[in-house]
Design an enzyme around this catalytic site. Structure first.
Site, short mmCIF file in Angstrom:
data_model
loop_
_atom_site.label_atom_id
_atom_site.label_comp_id
_atom_site.label_asym_id
_atom_site.label_seq_id
_atom_site.Cartn_x
_atom_site.Cartn_y
_atom_site.Cartn_z
N LYS A 1 -3.98 -7.66 -19.40
CA LYS A 1 -5.08 -8.49 -19.88
C LYS A 1 -5.12 -9.83 -19.17
O LYS A 1 -4.13 -10.57 -19.14
CB LYS A 1 -4.94 -8.67 -21.39
CG LYS A 1 -6.07 -9.40 -22.09
CD LYS A 1 -5.83 -9.33 -23.59
CE LYS A 1 -6.91 -10.01 -24.41
NZ LYS A 1 -6.66 -9.87 -25.87
N CYS B 1 -10.05 -6.48 -24.85
CA CYS B 1 -10.53 -7.42 -25.86
C CYS B 1 -11.16 -8.68 -25.28
O CYS B 1 -12.29 -8.64 -24.83
CB CYS B 1 -9.42 -7.72 -26.86
SG CYS B 1 -10.03 -8.41 -28.43
N GLU C 1 -6.95 -1.88 -29.41
CA GLU C 1 -5.93 -2.76 -28.85
C GLU C 1 -4.70 -2.82 -29.75
O GLU C 1 -4.81 -2.95 -30.98
CB GLU C 1 -6.52 -4.17 -28.70
CG GLU C 1 -5.58 -5.17 -28.07
CD GLU C 1 -6.18 -6.58 -28.03
OE1 GLU C 1 -5.71 -7.38 -27.21
OE2 GLU C 1 -7.11 -6.87 -28.82
#
Length: 292
Positions: free
Chosen positions: A116, A153, A43
């Protein structure tokens, strides 16, 4: 027989953006030389993990997808090597900012973006200061080498995300990551989350009968508010959640593993997990837990 060879990577990052991109490209080259068809980078690898702090100057690091230097550098590399490269980057679009993944296919074309969805908001992971919650929904990309579900993540802690990508037909789930432990873990309530971090994704793998790959960063990074020791541990599972390849906590390296997608599909069908779901009972998943 359909096979998929996944590669995971990990590296430390500095404020030399061009050097970080060169290092990432070198890891892609290494993984491809070992047979990887999909190479997962960590990331936000273009810079250190600036979300340790809340500091408006870091908004200057954001780019559009079209102007991002990592995407520009890795597209021709993907085409030359014939590999798929998911690229995590800090995106700006229409006055908003996102923690975004661009899926570069093996011909160098960008298949699309995933933004995300779940944004952490606590000390040393101050992402809510920088990123809006993603508006793309969960996505599975149909690449040359397979159908890849990709999230980022903090998304990896949510079984709902993994299940949705599984229902969309993913052959594997990919999670670029930046996670570590406090430099002085004895004084922190978080201590060492590495085993928990791996196990939650192993659970997604086992529950959905799908391979999972995660790439994390390494090295100690310091901000004004704190410092984090990123602990690597990048890994690949088989469809039962067993770790088939794993990196250590400190080395810049790649790990590669080949999966038999036809055998996995047969195994998944045999378990019948998706045939015996009871969607009529799942309305409660949308509720809020009192006190959390």
């Amino acid at each position: 027989m359909r096979t998929l060879t996944l590669g995971v990577t990990q590296m430390a990052c500095t404020w030399d953006r061009a050097e970080n991109i060169r290092a990432a490209a070198g890891l892609v080259e290494q993984a491809a030389a070992q047979g990887a068809q999909v190479v997962l980078l960590q990331e936000l690898f273009e810079t250190p993990y600036f979300c340790i702090d809340k500091d408006r100057r870091y908004f200057a690091e954001a780019t559009t997808a079209a102007a991002n230097p990592a995407i520009a550098a890795l597209r021709p590399l993907a085409r030359r090597l014939g590999v798929v490269i998911p690229v995590s980057f800090f995106e700006t679009d229409g006055g908003k900012y996102y923690n975004t993944l661009a899926m570069i296919d093996a011909d160098g074309e960008v298949l699309g973006l995933y933004r995300k969805s779940h944004i952490p908001d606590f000390p040393d992971y101050e992402e809510a200061f920088y990123f809006a919650p993603g508006d793309t929904g969960f996505r599975v990309f149909h690449t040359r080498h397979g159908r890849l579900g990709a999230a980022v993540c903090w998304d990896q802690w949510f079984p709902e995300a993994a299940r949705i990508m599984a229902l969309q037909g993913a052959d594997a789930l990919l999670y670029p990551t930046a996670i570590g432990r406090p430099v002085n873990p004895d004084t922190s309530p978080f201590k060492n989350s590495l085993p928990h971090w791996q196990r939650v994704m192993q659970g997604h793998s086992a529950a959905n009968v799908l391979p999972v790959a995660a790439s994390n960063r390494i090295g100690v990074e310091r901000g004004e508010a704190g410092q984090t020791q990123f602990y690597g541990g990048s890994f690949i599972t088989d469809q039962t959640g067993a770790k088939m390849a794993e990196a250590d906590e400190a080395s810049s390296c790649v790990r590669v593993h080949t999966l038999d997608l036809d055998a996995i599909a047969e195994y998944r069908a045999g378990w019948g997990i998706f045939r015996t779901r009871r969607t009529d009972l799942y309305g409660g998943i949308l509720g809020e837990r009192v006190g959390v």
